[in-house]
Motif scaffolding. Sequence first.
Motif, mmCIF file in Angstrom:
data_model
loop_
_atom_site.group_PDB
_atom_site.id
_atom_site.type_symbol
_atom_site.label_atom_id
_atom_site.label_comp_id
_atom_site.label_asym_id
_atom_site.label_seq_id
_atom_site.Cartn_x
_atom_site.Cartn_y
_atom_site.Cartn_z
ATOM 1 N N ALA A 1 0.790 -1.117 -0.007
ATOM 2 C CA ALA A 1 -0.067 -0.050 -0.152
ATOM 3 C C ALA A 1 0.854 1.272 -0.107
ATOM 4 N N ALA A 2 1.883 1.280 0.801
ATOM 5 C CA ALA A 2 3.004 2.306 0.814
ATOM 6 C C ALA A 2 3.591 2.632 -0.682
ATOM 7 N N ALA A 3 3.889 1.494 -1.440
ATOM 8 C CA ALA A 3 4.262 1.872 -2.625
ATOM 9 C C ALA A 3 3.435 2.290 -3.617
ATOM 10 N N VAL A 4 2.166 1.862 -3.465
ATOM 11 C CA VAL A 4 0.995 2.524 -4.524
ATOM 12 C C VAL A 4 0.710 4.129 -4.026
ATOM 13 N N ASP A 5 0.867 4.271 -2.852
ATOM 14 C CA ASP A 5 0.797 5.705 -2.503
ATOM 15 C C ASP A 5 1.857 6.620 -2.768
ATOM 16 N N LEU A 6 2.881 6.219 -2.548
ATOM 17 C CA LEU A 6 4.130 6.905 -3.078
ATOM 18 C C LEU A 6 3.988 7.235 -4.511
ATOM 19 N N ALA A 7 3.751 6.230 -5.419
ATOM 20 C CA ALA A 7 3.600 6.349 -6.887
ATOM 21 C C ALA A 7 2.595 7.378 -7.067
ATOM 22 N N LEU B 1 11.602 -3.990 -4.765
ATOM 23 C CA LEU B 1 11.436 -4.717 -3.560
ATOM 24 C C LEU B 1 12.168 -5.909 -3.208
ATOM 25 N N GLY B 2 13.236 -6.032 -3.875
ATOM 26 C CA GLY B 2 14.391 -7.054 -3.916
ATOM 27 C C GLY B 2 15.110 -6.782 -2.512
ATOM 28 N N VAL B 3 15.338 -8.051 -1.824
ATOM 29 C CA VAL B 3 16.522 -8.219 -0.767
ATOM 30 C C VAL B 3 17.409 -9.343 -1.349
ATOM 31 N N ASP C 1 13.375 -0.441 2.195
ATOM 32 C CA ASP C 1 13.632 0.373 3.612
ATOM 33 C C ASP C 1 12.900 1.597 3.659
ATOM 34 N N ASP C 2 12.893 2.236 2.484
ATOM 35 C CA ASP C 2 12.053 3.518 2.409
ATOM 36 C C ASP C 2 10.536 3.110 2.693
ATOM 37 N N LEU C 3 9.802 2.126 2.147
ATOM 38 C CA LEU C 3 8.689 1.649 2.401
ATOM 39 C C LEU C 3 8.489 1.423 3.903
ATOM 40 N N ASP C 4 9.521 0.602 4.289
ATOM 41 C CA ASP C 4 9.406 0.203 5.738
ATOM 42 C C ASP C 4 9.081 1.551 6.693
ATOM 43 N N ASP C 5 10.104 2.433 6.459
ATOM 44 C CA ASP C 5 10.015 3.795 7.118
ATOM 45 C C ASP C 5 8.681 4.373 7.218
#
Length: 221
Positions: free
Chosen positions: A59-65, A171-173, A193-197
Motif C-alpha cells: 500500500a505504501a508503494a502505491v501511495d508513493l507512486a 522490493l528486492g532483498v 527500507d524507504d517503504l518500511d519507514d
Amino acid sequence: SMVLGEPQILGQVKDAYSLACDTKTTCGILNRLFHHAFRTAKLIRNLTSIGEGTVSVSAAAVDLARNVLGGLEGRTVLLAGAGKIGELCARRLAEAGIARLIIANRTPSRAEELASRLGGEAVPFEKILTLFETVDIAITSMASRDPVVLKETAAPHLALRGKAPLILIDLGVPRNVERSVTACGRVHLYDIDDLDDVTVGNRERRMLEADKAESLIAGEV
C-alpha cells in the motif's frame, strides 16, 4: 485481520450476517447485538484515526507512486519478477485504475499465470530495460544476489524518456537496482527500507488509536 484497523473483517461479518438474515437463521437478541456492533464500528471510524495511514509495504508503494505522479489512472506499470510483495503491489495498482500491467519473469510460465490472474500481459524477461523507456512505474521483485538493473545498462533507455518521470520501486532483498540509477533523468527510486519507514510510523499511530477504540468498545458493551 493481518492489518490493524483495516475494514476487511468488518465487511466479512456484515456479509455473514446478511446471509444469516436471508436464510432466516438469526433473530431477536442476535439482530440487536449485530446492529449495535456495526454502529460501534462506525463510531470508532468517526472518532478515531485507526484506519488512516498505510501500514503495508504494498500500500505504501502505491501511495508513493500516486503522490509523485499526481494520479494512477491511465498509467502503465511493469512488474519485473514475481515475488509475493511485488504481486501485491501490482494487484493494488490494478485496483487503483492503471491502464496497463506488464509482467516479466525469468520463468515465462509464471509471468503468464500471474498476468492471467491480474489482467495483465506477459513479456520476455529480456525486455525489461527496453520497457523502462515507456512505462510510468516499474516494480522489481527478483531473487538475485547482485543488482539486476545497473546504471550503465539502464541509462541509454532512461535517456529516451525525456522529462517523463519514472517511479522505480525496488522490493528486492538484496537490492535489484543500483542506487546510482537515480542520476539518469527523473528517476524516483524507492527500496524496501524507504517503504518500511513509511509503514512503521503509521503502525505506531494506529496502535495509539486502538487504545481509544478499546475504550469506546468498553462503553458500548
